[in-house]
Design a protein around this motif. Sequence first.
Motif, short mmCIF file in Angstrom:
data_model
loop_
_atom_site.label_atom_id
_atom_site.label_comp_id
_atom_site.label_asym_id
_atom_site.label_seq_id
_atom_site.Cartn_x
_atom_site.Cartn_y
_atom_site.Cartn_z
N GLU A 21 -27.91 84.56 -13.76
CA GLU A 21 -26.50 84.18 -13.71
C GLU A 21 -25.70 85.32 -13.10
N THR A 52 -25.54 80.34 -11.06
CA THR A 52 -26.93 80.71 -11.32
C THR A 52 -27.71 80.66 -10.02
N LYS A 84 -32.85 82.57 -10.70
CA LYS A 84 -32.45 82.03 -12.00
C LYS A 84 -31.60 83.00 -12.81
#
Length: 354
Positions: free
Chosen positions: A129, A183, A127
Motif C-alpha cells: 500500500e 495498492t 501488493k
Amino acid sequence: MESTLVQLFAAILVLHRSAAEPPSCSLVVNPDNLVVKYGDPASANCSSDKVEELMGWETPAGNVGKENVQHVEWSVESLTNWNVDVIMCYYTGLEHQCNISLSIIIYKTPDSVSLELKKHTGPLKEKEEFQLECKVESVAPVQFLTIEWLRGAKLLKTSSYSDFHVEGKENENATVRDTQNFTTSKEDDGVQYRCVAKLDLDPLQPIPEVQSESMTMDVYYAPRSSNPASNVTVVQGASMELPCAADSNPQPERRWTHNGRNLSETNSVLKVASVQFADQGDYECIVSNPVGLAVIRRTVQVVVDYKTIICAVVSAVALLIAIFAIVKCCKHHKENKTGFYDLIAVTRKIKCVA
C-alpha cells in the motif's frame, strides 16, 4: 343606508390594499450572474421598463447612482477584490423602491499542481500500500474544485470539496491537499500516475484544467516464469537448448542444477553441443531477485536414433552387395575373353549375308 356603508367600507379596503402592495419590480440584470477570472475586467447592465428617478448599483467598493435613467452599467477594468461576491442594482421613486442582486464568482486557476509519494522512499514492492498527495496551490473557490486521479489514461477516482484539506481562505488563494491510498500490482511498474485540478463553474466556457507532472512508478516484483515445467527428449549426439525466461523487477540472477549438482551456467539458456547419456536427468533453473524466486524444472531423456542406425546398416549391406556383384562380373569376363574363335566360319557367314 346600510348598503351605502358597505360600499364605503369596500372602497376603503381596496385603497388600503393598493397602498400596502407596491408595484412589482421591473428591473432586469444582464447577465443574471457573473463568473470572472481574478484580475480580469467585469461588467453588468441593469435596466428598467421605464425611466426611473434614481437608479444605481451598490457594491462593496462603493455606490454608483444616476438620475432619470432607464438603465445603468457597472464595470471594473480589473476585478481583484475577493469580497465582491454580490452587488445590487436598485431604483428609488417617490412612491416605492426596488432592487435586484447580481451574484459574482471570482475564480483563480492554480499556480501549480504537484504529486508526491508520501511516507515512502525507494522502490515499492508488489501488493504494497502506498499514499499519494496531490497539492493544488493558490486556487479559488475551493467549493467548485475537483481533483481527478489517473493511472495512465484510466480515471481511478474523482475527489471533491469534502475530501480536501484546505489551507487559507476557501474563496481566495487557498492551498488544497488531497491524499489517496493505493495498492501496487505488477502492472504498476513503469505506469505513470498524475492528478488533474478542475474548476467546474461555467459549462458554456470551460475553465482550463491544470495537471501535475506524471510520476512513473518503480515496482519490485518476484520473478515469473513463462516456461512451464516439461519433459524433453533429445537424440544422442544432437544439440540441446533449455530456456529459462522470467519476468521480474529488478533483473534476476540465475543458477542451474543437474540432478542436484550445481552447474557453472548462469545464462537464461542452457546449451549442450552434443548430448550424451550422461546429460539426461533433472534440470532446475533457479531465478531469484531481492523480492523472491521462481524454479523452472525440466526432465531430459536421451535416446538413440535407431532410424539412422538402420539406414547405415542398409547402406553398408547394399554397398557389400554391389562390390560382390562387381567382383563376380569381372571374374566372369576374365574367364570368357580367352576362348577359341573359328575365323573361317565367321568369314563365310559374312559373305553369305552379302
